[in-house]
Design a protein around this motif. Sequence first.
Motif, short mmCIF file in Angstrom:
data_model
loop_
_atom_site.label_atom_id
_atom_site.label_comp_id
_atom_site.label_asym_id
_atom_site.label_seq_id
_atom_site.Cartn_x
_atom_site.Cartn_y
_atom_site.Cartn_z
N ASN A 137 40.94 20.61 42.76
CA ASN A 137 41.33 21.76 42.84
C ASN A 137 42.30 22.17 41.72
O ASN A 137 41.82 23.12 40.82
CB ASN A 137 41.94 22.17 44.15
CG ASN A 137 40.97 22.29 45.18
OD1 ASN A 137 39.98 22.39 45.03
ND2 ASN A 137 41.68 22.39 46.37
N ARG A 138 43.16 21.31 41.38
CA ARG A 138 44.16 21.59 40.35
C ARG A 138 43.22 21.44 38.86
O ARG A 138 43.47 22.43 38.03
CB ARG A 138 45.16 20.42 40.31
CG ARG A 138 46.38 20.86 38.81
CD ARG A 138 47.29 19.76 39.02
NE ARG A 138 46.87 18.49 38.39
CZ ARG A 138 46.77 17.46 39.16
NH1 ARG A 138 47.36 17.24 40.35
NH2 ARG A 138 46.41 16.26 38.52
N HIS A 139 42.36 20.56 38.72
CA HIS A 139 41.49 20.27 37.45
C HIS A 139 40.59 21.63 37.46
O HIS A 139 40.38 22.04 36.40
CB HIS A 139 40.69 19.13 37.43
CG HIS A 139 41.55 17.83 37.21
ND1 HIS A 139 42.35 17.75 36.20
CD2 HIS A 139 41.60 16.76 38.01
CE1 HIS A 139 42.97 16.52 36.49
NE2 HIS A 139 42.46 15.91 37.50
N LEU A 140 40.01 21.74 38.61
CA LEU A 140 39.12 22.94 38.60
C LEU A 140 39.95 24.46 37.86
O LEU A 140 39.35 25.24 37.35
CB LEU A 140 38.37 23.24 39.99
CG LEU A 140 37.45 24.49 40.04
CD1 LEU A 140 36.18 24.34 38.84
CD2 LEU A 140 36.88 24.61 41.37
N GLU A 141 40.95 24.62 38.54
CA GLU A 141 41.89 25.75 38.20
C GLU A 141 42.27 25.88 36.91
O GLU A 141 42.23 26.91 36.27
CB GLU A 141 42.93 25.91 39.22
CG GLU A 141 42.66 26.20 40.67
CD GLU A 141 43.86 26.12 41.63
OE1 GLU A 141 45.02 25.99 41.29
OE2 GLU A 141 43.59 26.07 43.11
N GLU A 142 42.50 24.48 36.17
CA GLU A 142 43.08 24.41 34.95
C GLU A 142 41.54 24.93 33.90
O GLU A 142 41.94 25.52 33.07
CB GLU A 142 43.35 23.13 34.58
CG GLU A 142 44.90 22.80 35.15
CD GLU A 142 45.22 21.41 34.94
OE1 GLU A 142 44.30 20.50 34.41
OE2 GLU A 142 46.32 21.13 35.54
N LEU A 143 40.36 24.40 34.37
CA LEU A 143 39.35 24.85 33.67
C LEU A 143 39.14 26.43 33.64
O LEU A 143 38.74 26.87 32.72
CB LEU A 143 38.36 24.12 34.20
CG LEU A 143 36.80 24.20 33.51
CD1 LEU A 143 36.73 24.14 31.97
CD2 LEU A 143 35.57 23.41 34.36
N ILE A 144 39.15 26.92 34.76
CA ILE A 144 38.96 28.51 34.87
C ILE A 144 40.11 29.25 34.16
O ILE A 144 39.76 30.29 33.38
CB ILE A 144 39.09 28.73 36.39
CG1 ILE A 144 37.97 28.30 37.23
CG2 ILE A 144 39.37 30.15 36.58
CD1 ILE A 144 37.89 28.17 38.64
N GLU A 145 41.40 28.72 34.26
CA GLU A 145 42.54 29.41 33.39
C GLU A 145 42.24 29.24 31.87
O GLU A 145 42.42 30.23 31.18
CB GLU A 145 43.77 28.64 33.78
CG GLU A 145 44.40 29.19 35.06
CD GLU A 145 45.43 28.19 35.70
OE1 GLU A 145 45.82 27.17 35.03
OE2 GLU A 145 46.25 28.51 36.69
N SER A 146 41.70 28.10 31.50
CA SER A 146 41.22 27.95 30.07
C SER A 146 40.16 28.98 29.75
O SER A 146 40.33 29.65 28.73
CB SER A 146 40.82 26.47 29.75
OG SER A 146 41.86 25.49 29.89
N GLY A 147 39.36 29.29 30.87
CA GLY A 147 38.19 30.13 30.37
C GLY A 147 38.78 31.70 30.52
O GLY A 147 38.29 32.47 29.67
#
Length: 198
Positions: A137-147
Amino acid sequence: MPRTAEQNQRLKEERRRALLKAAREVFARRGLAATKMTDLAAAAGISYGLVYHYFPDKESVFAALVEEAVRGGIELLASARRRPGTPWEQLHYVCTRLLEGIREEPSIPLILVQAHASESVPAVVEQALDRYSTQFNRHLEELIESGQKAGQIVNVPATELARTFLATVQGLALTQIFPQLRKTPFPSTDTILRLFKP
């Protein structure tokens, strides 16, 4: 001619992989509580006693499958982040690979759903699931935040978008167990990610 230690180890790993592959199907269909070690042995085509050379009980097999599935998701996210391209392209890659995985091996997300929902999941499985799910979840949220920083993903809390993304993927996996739904068109990555466009 007797086998070498290396050949024995290779055979042991092949049998363990075959057992886990067969166990995925059994657990996905029957769940942890209803599955017996004899079911796993029969599905893998090995003797009941031989199963115990690899795992002490069915809970250990289930735990190995859960850990393998969530670790695979973390590795997918990490490999997406290493790929060239924008965060949107990386998210597109993750979504595409997950959808391919559901079509090729729907049992993997079904096992994860069971692991989250079942009351009979042993503590060791819960701990592995919590540990790896938190990382995923942390990695997915970081990817979303980058986007979002790049203006490519809608400005909604990343935790909400990550949960929506996972719920969609898991929901699609559940449809694979219903024969009538398997015949309907499977949504594309672009259809799913339309929710994430600003």
